[in-house]
Write a protein that holds these residues in place. Structure first.
Motif, PDB file in Angstrom:
ATOM      1  N   ARG A 184     -21.041 -10.475  18.058  1.00  0.00           N
ATOM      2  CA  ARG A 184     -20.066 -11.246  17.318  1.00  0.00           C
ATOM      3  C   ARG A 184     -19.130 -10.394  16.777  1.00  0.00           C
ATOM      4  N   ASP A 185     -17.901 -10.801  16.490  1.00  0.00           N
ATOM      5  CA  ASP A 185     -16.908 -10.017  15.972  1.00  0.00           C
ATOM      6  C   ASP A 185     -17.315  -9.934  14.451  1.00  0.00           C
ATOM      7  N   VAL A 186     -16.947  -8.605  13.987  1.00  0.00           N
ATOM      8  CA  VAL A 186     -17.432  -8.547  12.070  1.00  0.00           C
ATOM      9  C   VAL A 186     -16.654  -9.402  11.452  1.00  0.00           C
ATOM     10  N   SER A 187     -16.834  -9.873  10.505  1.00  0.00           N
ATOM     11  CA  SER A 187     -16.069 -10.633   9.641  1.00  0.00           C
ATOM     12  C   SER A 187     -15.081  -9.975   8.796  1.00  0.00           C
ATOM     13  N   ASP A 188     -13.954 -10.660   8.463  1.00  0.00           N
ATOM     14  CA  ASP A 188     -12.922 -10.091   7.693  1.00  0.00           C
ATOM     15  C   ASP A 188     -13.498  -9.201   6.276  1.00  0.00           C
ATOM     16  N   GLU A 189     -14.586  -9.744   5.678  1.00  0.00           N
ATOM     17  CA  GLU A 189     -14.896  -9.106   4.405  1.00  0.00           C
ATOM     18  C   GLU A 189     -15.675  -7.831   4.879  1.00  0.00           C
ATOM     19  N   ASP A 190     -16.579  -7.691   5.778  1.00  0.00           N
ATOM     20  CA  ASP A 190     -17.232  -6.713   6.173  1.00  0.00           C
ATOM     21  C   ASP A 190     -16.267  -5.716   6.802  1.00  0.00           C
ATOM     22  N   PHE A 191     -15.287  -6.016   7.487  1.00  0.00           N
ATOM     23  CA  PHE A 191     -14.100  -5.145   7.976  1.00  0.00           C
ATOM     24  C   PHE A 191     -13.508  -4.388   6.588  1.00  0.00           C
ATOM     25  N   LEU A 192     -13.262  -5.182   5.861  1.00  0.00           N
ATOM     26  CA  LEU A 192     -12.312  -4.826   4.599  1.00  0.00           C
ATOM     27  C   LEU A 192     -13.095  -3.727   3.903  1.00  0.00           C
ATOM     28  N   GLU A 193     -14.326  -3.838   3.470  1.00  0.00           N
ATOM     29  CA  GLU A 193     -15.314  -3.149   3.016  1.00  0.00           C
ATOM     30  C   GLU A 193     -15.432  -1.678   3.787  1.00  0.00           C
ATOM     31  N   ALA A 194     -15.617  -1.766   4.971  1.00  0.00           N
ATOM     32  CA  ALA A 194     -15.691  -0.485   5.731  1.00  0.00           C
ATOM     33  C   ALA A 194     -14.411   0.171   5.649  1.00  0.00           C
ATOM     34  N   TYR A 195     -13.251  -0.453   5.822  1.00  0.00           N
ATOM     35  CA  TYR A 195     -11.857   0.109   5.815  1.00  0.00           C
ATOM     36  C   TYR A 195     -11.538   0.544   4.224  1.00  0.00           C
ATOM     37  N   LYS A 196     -12.149   0.153   3.272  1.00  0.00           N
ATOM     38  CA  LYS A 196     -11.935   0.627   1.880  1.00  0.00           C
ATOM     39  C   LYS A 196     -12.518   2.032   1.842  1.00  0.00           C
TER      40      LYS A 196
ATOM     41  N   LYS B 185      -9.406  -1.549  -4.702  1.00  0.00           N
ATOM     42  CA  LYS B 185     -10.541  -2.815  -4.737  1.00  0.00           C
ATOM     43  C   LYS B 185      -9.501  -3.794  -4.644  1.00  0.00           C
ATOM     44  N   ARG B 186      -8.311  -4.051  -5.109  1.00  0.00           N
ATOM     45  CA  ARG B 186      -7.508  -5.022  -5.153  1.00  0.00           C
ATOM     46  C   ARG B 186      -6.816  -5.476  -3.390  1.00  0.00           C
ATOM     47  N   LEU B 187      -6.916  -4.290  -2.779  1.00  0.00           N
ATOM     48  CA  LEU B 187      -6.288  -4.622  -1.307  1.00  0.00           C
ATOM     49  C   LEU B 187      -7.279  -5.828  -0.687  1.00  0.00           C
ATOM     50  N   ASN B 188      -6.467  -6.564   0.121  1.00  0.00           N
ATOM     51  CA  ASN B 188      -7.059  -7.765   0.868  1.00  0.00           C
ATOM     52  C   ASN B 188      -7.155  -7.347   2.295  1.00  0.00           C
ATOM     53  N   TYR B 189      -7.810  -8.281   3.125  1.00  0.00           N
ATOM     54  CA  TYR B 189      -7.647  -8.073   4.498  1.00  0.00           C
ATOM     55  C   TYR B 189      -6.254  -7.965   5.092  1.00  0.00           C
ATOM     56  N   THR B 190      -5.462  -8.939   4.771  1.00  0.00           N
ATOM     57  CA  THR B 190      -4.059  -8.955   5.514  1.00  0.00           C
ATOM     58  C   THR B 190      -3.443  -7.422   5.177  1.00  0.00           C
ATOM     59  N   GLU B 191      -3.583  -7.189   3.901  1.00  0.00           N
ATOM     60  CA  GLU B 191      -2.820  -5.886   3.663  1.00  0.00           C
ATOM     61  C   GLU B 191      -3.400  -4.610   4.281  1.00  0.00           C
ATOM     62  N   ALA B 192      -4.779  -4.692   4.495  1.00  0.00           N
ATOM     63  CA  ALA B 192      -5.433  -3.469   5.352  1.00  0.00           C
ATOM     64  C   ALA B 192      -4.841  -3.683   6.750  1.00  0.00           C
TER      65      ALA B 192
ATOM     66  N   MET C  60       1.065  -1.222  -0.003  1.00  0.00           N
ATOM     67  CA  MET C  60       0.070  -0.133   0.144  1.00  0.00           C
ATOM     68  C   MET C  60       1.027   1.082   0.150  1.00  0.00           C
ATOM     69  N   GLU C  61       0.544   2.408  -0.714  1.00  0.00           N
ATOM     70  CA  GLU C  61       1.225   3.418  -0.981  1.00  0.00           C
ATOM     71  C   GLU C  61       1.315   4.258   0.302  1.00  0.00           C
ATOM     72  N   ASP C  62       2.333   5.049   0.344  1.00  0.00           N
ATOM     73  CA  ASP C  62       2.697   5.941   1.797  1.00  0.00           C
ATOM     74  C   ASP C  62       1.752   6.841   1.631  1.00  0.00           C
ATOM     75  N   ALA C  63       1.249   7.253   3.121  1.00  0.00           N
ATOM     76  CA  ALA C  63       0.117   8.193   3.209  1.00  0.00           C
ATOM     77  C   ALA C  63       0.371   9.501   2.768  1.00  0.00           C
ATOM     78  N   LYS C  64       1.732   9.824   2.455  1.00  0.00           N
ATOM     79  CA  LYS C  64       2.025  11.090   1.961  1.00  0.00           C
ATOM     80  C   LYS C  64       1.876  11.189   0.514  1.00  0.00           C
ATOM     81  N   ALA C  65       2.051   9.984  -0.143  1.00  0.00           N
ATOM     82  CA  ALA C  65       1.931   9.902  -1.707  1.00  0.00           C
ATOM     83  C   ALA C  65       0.414  10.464  -2.174  1.00  0.00           C
TER      84      ALA C  65
END
Length: 451
Positions: free
Chosen positions: A104-116, A15-22, A1-6
């Protein structure tokens, strides 16, 4: 993932970002950010369309007990069939633990969509010259997007650090404010006295919003009450004499809350630490502000308390094995009080680890001089914040004559402590990081997603 300042890239990258990368990126955020002014969080929430505004929010602050109070509240609301989001920190094993919907803890998929969505808003902010949100600010925003997407009705919201300048304090109009016990912790940020720290916690109080608070410390209670009065807020201060304990076992405590609607009702709190009587009572009093018309009946509220689960706070995880994240002065005081009530003629074994920032020598001295330990096993937490097990072992030996075994590797230390326990009790404490590591071990051994 790019640096925050870029500069921002096209949406296909996001869209290609996955849960682990997030998650890896979120963990990297503290390396290049610093504490921001609340206006920066407001800017982020503006760009997200203020997802928090559509929910009934109960805002909880305090030094100790705020996570437990949040868990009790969420459990009662869930028991009543209310769609409920719970935002707490820290997590012990997995970042998803910070966001719970209907218990219940949120799923990886729901977490990723919100994070995006949050990530896209942050890229725009940085491009427009605003500071990158901090780790906690990013997680708070993600939680609000998650809860909005899940259409939660109630949100139980725990502050991070302090209150007045906390990211969660951008919430404009909660339906109730709860302030738990106040003690000296994070003094480098919040002040050197109880009154100063109470003032920071009381910063979450909003005009006219009901305030429920732990009034055990008069100097803290005065600050909170004065702030509530100034802002025209109805308030209730909870003191120890408002609770009467009937029965204590190794797994639970039965008590009554001698106040108003709850007068005479018997409540079972499913933990062995007496401080959970105060925490569950604060939650019960808060429900009076949340539901003054008693749509949620007494029996449902009491059942919600009885069914509450909360990890790592005097939590019995196996027969005779208790995990507790006590890591500051007041937490250790309460830990010692609980052990004193259970030790009797039992064999008591301690598994301990600490991080460098805490006054661990005072913690060790308190535990050794005020409990009857039979054996101690010390270990260390991986990472650059760990205090070496050998050093902790030397300190224990200054304050106790019982056998002290040094086992740097946590899993081996846990097994050694279990052997030492025999038919007695094992208390694992000193740091929430230790509890997180032990939780991971138990999950792996038991094949559970969450132990």
């Amino acid at each position: 993932m790019e640096d925050a300042k870029a500069s921002g890239k096209d949406a296909k990258v996001v869209k290609r970002l996955n849960y682990t990368e997030a998650v890896e990126y979120i963990y990297s955020v503290p390396k290049f950010t610093k504490k921001n002014k609340p206006s920066n969080t407001r800017e982020l929430m503006d760009r997200l369309g203020h997802p928090e505004r559509g929910m009934k929010i109960i805002h909880v602050a305090g030094t100790n007990g705020k996570g437990s109070v949040c868990a009790f509240l969420a459990s009662m609301l869930h028991q009543a069939g209310k769609r409920t989001g719970l935002f707490t920190s820290p997590h012990l094993v997995k970042i998803n633990e910070r966001f719970r919907i209907d218990e219940r803890d949120v799923s990886d998929e729901d977490f990723l969509e919100a994070y995006k969505k949050v990530d896209a808003a942050i890229r725009e902010m940085v491009r427009d010259g605003f500071a990158h949100p901090t780790y906690f600010e990013l997680l708070f925003a993600t939680g609000m997007v998650l809860f909005q997407s899940a259409k939660v009705e109630y949100c139980v919201l725990e502050t991070g650090l302090g209150g007045r300048l906390d990211a969660t304090n951008t919430v404009e109009r909660p339906i109730a404010v709860v302030i738990t016990s106040i003690s000296l912790d994070h003094t480098e940020y919040l002040g050197n006295t109880i009154r100063e720290i109470a003032g920071e916690k009381a910063g979450i109080i909003k005009p006219g919003v009901p305030v429920i608070y732990d009034a055990s410390r008069p100097e803290a209670a005065e600050v909170i009450r004065n702030r509530a009065d100034l802002l025209g807020c109805p308030s209730i201060g909870l003191t120890g004499d408002m609770c009467e304990v009937f029965l204590k076992t190794d797994k639970s405590i039965d008590f009554s809350l001698k106040f108003g609607y709850y007068e005479g009702a018997r409540v079972t709190v499913p933990f062995l630490a007496e401080y959970q009587v105060m925490n569950s009572s604060l939650a019960l009093l808060a429900m009076e502000a949340v539901d003054p018309g008693h749509e949620i009946p007494l029996e449902t509220r009491i059942e919600g308390i009885r069914r509450t689960k909360w990890q790592g706070r005097m939590e019995t995880v196996m027969p005779g094995v208790v995990f507790d994240g006590a890591h500051n002065e007041d937490g250790v005081t309460q830990f010692v009080k609980t052990v004193q009530g259970l030790q009797k003629d039992r064999r008591i074994v301690m598994l301990f680890a600490a991080v460098v920032e805490k006054n661990f020598e005072h913690m060790i001295q308190t535990i050794c001089t005020q409990t009857k330990l039979s054996a101690v096993v010390v270990t260390e937490i991986p990472g650059d914040r760990n205090e070496p097990a050998q050093e902790l072992g030397k300190i224990f030996k200054r304050y106790t004559d019982v056998p002290v075994t040094v086992v740097p590797q946590i899993e081996a230390a846990f097994d050694e402590a279990l052997r030492e326990k025999g038919d007695g009790m094992l208390f694992c404490a000193g740091s929430l990081y230790l509890i997180g590591e032990l939780k991971s071990i138990l999950q792996r051994r038991n094949g559970h997603d969450r132990f």
